[in-house]
Design a protein around this motif. Structure first.
Motif, PDB file in Angstrom:
ATOM      1  N   VAL A  12       0.824  -1.230   0.280  1.00  0.00           N
ATOM      2  CA  VAL A  12      -0.115   0.362   0.214  1.00  0.00           C
ATOM      3  C   VAL A  12       1.084   1.264   0.175  1.00  0.00           C
ATOM      4  O   VAL A  12       2.195   1.304   0.232  1.00  0.00           O
ATOM      5  CB  VAL A  12      -1.266   0.064   1.000  1.00  0.00           C
ATOM      6  CG1 VAL A  12       0.409   0.176   2.590  1.00  0.00           C
ATOM      7  CG2 VAL A  12      -2.284   0.985   0.698  1.00  0.00           C
ATOM      8  N   GLN A  13       0.207   2.252  -0.911  1.00  0.00           N
ATOM      9  CA  GLN A  13       1.465   3.544  -0.974  1.00  0.00           C
ATOM     10  C   GLN A  13       0.919   4.308   0.649  1.00  0.00           C
ATOM     11  O   GLN A  13      -0.037   3.993   1.511  1.00  0.00           O
ATOM     12  CB  GLN A  13       0.501   4.236  -1.741  1.00  0.00           C
ATOM     13  CG  GLN A  13       1.138   4.036  -2.778  1.00  0.00           C
ATOM     14  CD  GLN A  13       0.815   4.838  -3.992  1.00  0.00           C
ATOM     15  OE1 GLN A  13       0.040   5.891  -4.282  1.00  0.00           O
ATOM     16  NE2 GLN A  13       1.146   4.845  -5.236  1.00  0.00           N
ATOM     17  N   PRO A  14       1.667   5.351   0.795  1.00  0.00           N
ATOM     18  CA  PRO A  14       1.910   5.615   2.577  1.00  0.00           C
ATOM     19  C   PRO A  14       0.570   6.726   2.521  1.00  0.00           C
ATOM     20  O   PRO A  14       0.242   7.008   1.159  1.00  0.00           O
ATOM     21  CB  PRO A  14       3.251   6.479   2.177  1.00  0.00           C
ATOM     22  CG  PRO A  14       4.322   5.856   1.147  1.00  0.00           C
ATOM     23  CD  PRO A  14       3.289   5.373   0.501  1.00  0.00           C
ATOM     24  N   GLY A  15       0.065   6.931   3.494  1.00  0.00           N
ATOM     25  CA  GLY A  15      -1.426   7.309   3.541  1.00  0.00           C
ATOM     26  C   GLY A  15      -2.325   6.541   3.471  1.00  0.00           C
ATOM     27  O   GLY A  15      -3.624   6.818   3.516  1.00  0.00           O
ATOM     28  N   GLY A  16      -2.606   5.208   2.911  1.00  0.00           N
ATOM     29  CA  GLY A  16      -3.636   4.532   2.291  1.00  0.00           C
ATOM     30  C   GLY A  16      -3.585   3.504   3.625  1.00  0.00           C
ATOM     31  O   GLY A  16      -2.788   3.134   4.662  1.00  0.00           O
ATOM     32  N   SER A  17      -4.462   2.491   3.525  1.00  0.00           N
ATOM     33  CA  SER A  17      -5.229   1.562   4.270  1.00  0.00           C
ATOM     34  C   SER A  17      -5.480   0.138   4.563  1.00  0.00           C
ATOM     35  O   SER A  17      -5.360  -0.437   2.993  1.00  0.00           O
ATOM     36  CB  SER A  17      -6.669   2.112   4.590  1.00  0.00           C
ATOM     37  OG  SER A  17      -7.054   3.340   5.040  1.00  0.00           O
TER      38      SER A  17
END
Length: 121
Positions: A12-17
């Motif tokens: 997952v990308q940073p800031g994702g869930s």
């Protein structure tokens, strides 16, 4: 035979869930505390969160406000909702349960096999 199986990890990308699940199966009488831990290469396994049978929770300071632990006692399943993920959350996540096997009065600790969470752009 009691088994814990985690699922839900991934990239997952940073800031994702991400939402992790831990399902306990087998000959189980009752489950007491359930826990999430994580481990990165070369480091000791780190406690992340706890949930008691009645739903009381506790969190590692660095994940407070971002992670939410929950459980469904009817399904013998625990969850970890992880929001606002950071690269430093990258690790193998393990679930742990303290439970009483059917036909005993023992409290035994069981671990899942782990699921990889990678936070990277």
């Amino acid at each position: 035979q009691v088994q814990l199986v985690e699922s839900g990890g991934g990239l997952v990308q940073p800031g994702g869930s991400l939402r992790l699940s831990c399902a306990a199966s087998g000959s189980i009488s009752s489950i007491n505390g359930m826990f999430w831990y994580r481990q990165t290469p070369g480091k000791q396994r780190e406690w992340v969160a706890t949930i008691t049978r009645i739903g009381a929770t506790n969190y590692l300071d660095s994940v407070k406000g971002r992670f939410t632990i929950s459980r469904d006692n009817a399904k013998n399943t625990m969850y970890l909702q992880m929001n606002s993920l950071k690269p430093e959350d990258t690790a193998v996540y393990y679930c742990n349960a303290v439970l009483t096997p059917l036909g005993t009065r023992n409290l035994n600790s069981y671990w899942g096999q782990g699921t990889q969470v990678t936070v990277s752009s």
